[in-house]
Design a protein around this motif. Structure first.
Motif, mmCIF file in Angstrom:
data_model
loop_
_atom_site.group_PDB
_atom_site.id
_atom_site.type_symbol
_atom_site.label_atom_id
_atom_site.label_comp_id
_atom_site.label_asym_id
_atom_site.label_seq_id
_atom_site.Cartn_x
_atom_site.Cartn_y
_atom_site.Cartn_z
ATOM 1 N N GLN A 156 50.069 53.268 40.879
ATOM 2 C CA GLN A 156 50.228 51.912 40.434
ATOM 3 C C GLN A 156 51.815 51.588 40.807
ATOM 4 N N ARG A 198 52.214 44.587 39.169
ATOM 5 C CA ARG A 198 52.296 45.845 39.930
ATOM 6 C C ARG A 198 52.843 45.342 41.514
ATOM 7 N N ASP A 200 51.891 45.076 44.114
ATOM 8 C CA ASP A 200 50.811 45.158 45.276
ATOM 9 C C ASP A 200 51.070 43.939 46.125
ATOM 10 N N ASP A 202 49.844 40.575 47.602
ATOM 11 C CA ASP A 202 48.794 39.669 47.310
ATOM 12 C C ASP A 202 47.885 39.258 48.535
ATOM 13 N N ASP A 203 46.527 39.478 48.129
ATOM 14 C CA ASP A 203 45.429 38.940 49.037
ATOM 15 C C ASP A 203 44.175 38.508 48.153
ATOM 16 N N THR A 205 41.794 39.709 46.568
ATOM 17 C CA THR A 205 41.411 40.142 45.363
ATOM 18 C C THR A 205 42.610 40.944 44.604
ATOM 19 N N HIS A 206 43.954 40.863 45.307
ATOM 20 C CA HIS A 206 45.112 41.440 44.597
ATOM 21 C C HIS A 206 45.953 40.567 44.425
ATOM 22 N N SER A 207 46.797 40.636 43.287
ATOM 23 C CA SER A 207 47.821 39.816 42.775
ATOM 24 C C SER A 207 48.999 40.711 42.338
ATOM 25 N N HIS A 208 50.117 40.384 42.543
ATOM 26 C CA HIS A 208 51.240 41.256 41.886
ATOM 27 C C HIS A 208 51.236 40.943 40.384
ATOM 28 N N ARG A 316 39.040 39.306 38.522
ATOM 29 C CA ARG A 316 37.820 39.719 39.584
ATOM 30 C C ARG A 316 36.522 39.442 38.630
#
Ligand code: FA5
Length: 345
Positions: A156, A198, A200, A202-203, A205-208, A316
């Protein structure tokens, strides 16, 4: 001279009477009563009059002036009154017209999902707990069996504020805080919804910045089968009987054993697409049996008490439930997207 003054009075009064607006009336005032007006012009000839005639003519001139200015004043008042009446008439409000509908807002789809999940767990006897988003390293990691330098901290990527303070990377620190508050005494049965952060990329399925809902149950004789049963009830209520779920063995330092739960992708029906990265499955939560170290660090006797915990991503879950193909839609606030979840329209 007397004749001329009488003529001017009659002429001015007639013009005043015909004036149709305040501007025209002002022009009449300036032209008759101003310094360069015809009355002044007439009075310049006073020098030629005899001393008996002069005061009489002066008095007459004043009378003429007074008559013209009072006529102008009366006309001024009546024009002003007419203008007000006209304005009132043009601005009149028809109170019998139906009102314009006021547009009301709606709950954000994410808020709705979180409330739905909360209701579901409250119905199963869970209490709702809260914790800070700006968290101590101790609760976010150490109290969860992740001492400084532990390689699993890299799972993480974190936004640190100081060496000891960070934006929480998950809602699991609320587990540690809740256990600490219970001072070694069960039962504990909570869920905790909240924002997490996080580093991460961004795409789809991912977000910061995203949300999680944590669950924690600690009591005597809590088993893995309790966790499995709870997750199954949750999945069926949330997605319907026809959706498939699977539990995969996984690793979290604060649970042993650990699992991840996937559900079939609604976008492609399990065939594989960009959202599920071609697998047909989307991971929605991590879970497991609370690690004895976590219980002991919070003052619980791990021989007497056992427990399970889970952490799910409501974005999700909303994507799967509503067939949303990109997590970024939740945060860009495009009104066309949000309107699709409107209850009233
Ligand atoms: C955790 O955060 C653990 N704390 C979960 C947990 C709790 C395990 C209790 C065991 C016991 P993970 O990093 O896998 O685990 O995240 C959990 C869920 O959050 C994921 O399944 C996913 O649904 C969601 N999630 C994770 N990262 C992102 C992201 N960048 N954007 C959106 N959702 C995310």
């Amino acid at each position: 001279m007397q004749e001329r003054l009488k003529e001017l009075q009659a002429e001015a009064l007639a013009k005043v009477e015909q004036a149709s607006d305040l501007k025209e009336l002002n022009e009449i005032r300036v032209s008759y009563l101003g310094k360069k007006g015809p009355i002044t012009e007439v009075l310049k000839g006073m020098g030629k009059l005899s001393s008996e005639e002069r005061p009489l003519m002066g008095a007459l001139a004043n009378e003429v002036r007074d008559a013209i200015s009072s006529a102008i004043e009366r006309k001024h008042n009546s024009l002003e009154e007419a203008a007000i009446q006209q304005k009132l008439a043009s601005e009149s409000i028809d109170v019998t017209l139906p009102g314009r509908p006021v547009k009301t807002g709606n709950h954000h789809p994410l808020t709705r999902i979180v409330e739905e999940i909360e209701d579901l767990f409250i119905g199963m006897g869970y209490a709702v707990a809260e914790g800070p988003e700006v968290e101590k390293d101790y609760y976010n990691f150490e109290a969860l069996n992740l001492p400084k330098g532990h390689p699993a901290r890299d799972m993480q990527d974190s936004f640190y504020i100081t060496e000891e303070v960070l934006l929480r990377t998950h809602t699991s620190p609320v587990q540690a805080r809740t256990l600490e508050k219970h001072q070694g005494k069960g039962p504990v049965k909570i869920i905790c919804p909240g924002k997490v952060y996080r580093r991460d990329n961004d795409d789809a399925t991912h977000s910061h910045q995203f949300m999680q809902i944590e669950g924690l149950v600690v009591d005597e004789n809590i088993r893995m089968s309790d966790l499995k049963g709870t997750l199954e009830v949750f999945a069926k209520k949330m997605f319907g009987e026809d959706r498939e779920i699977r539990l995969r063995p996984s690793f979290f330092p604060f649970t042993e054993p650990s699992v991840e739960m996937d559900i079939t992708c609604k976008i492609c029906g399990g065939k594989g697409c960009s959202v599920c990265k071609g697998t047909g499955w989307i991971e929605i939560l991590g879970a497991g049996m609370v690690h004895p170290n976590v219980l002991e660090m919070a003052g619980f006797d791990s021989k007497k008490y056992t427990g399970f915990a889970f952490g799910m991503g409501p974005e999700r879950i909303a994507m799967l439930k509503y067939g949303i193909d990109d997590i970024r839609h939740f945060y860009t606030n495009d009104i066309r997207f949000l309107k699709q979840f409107s209850v009233t329209e």
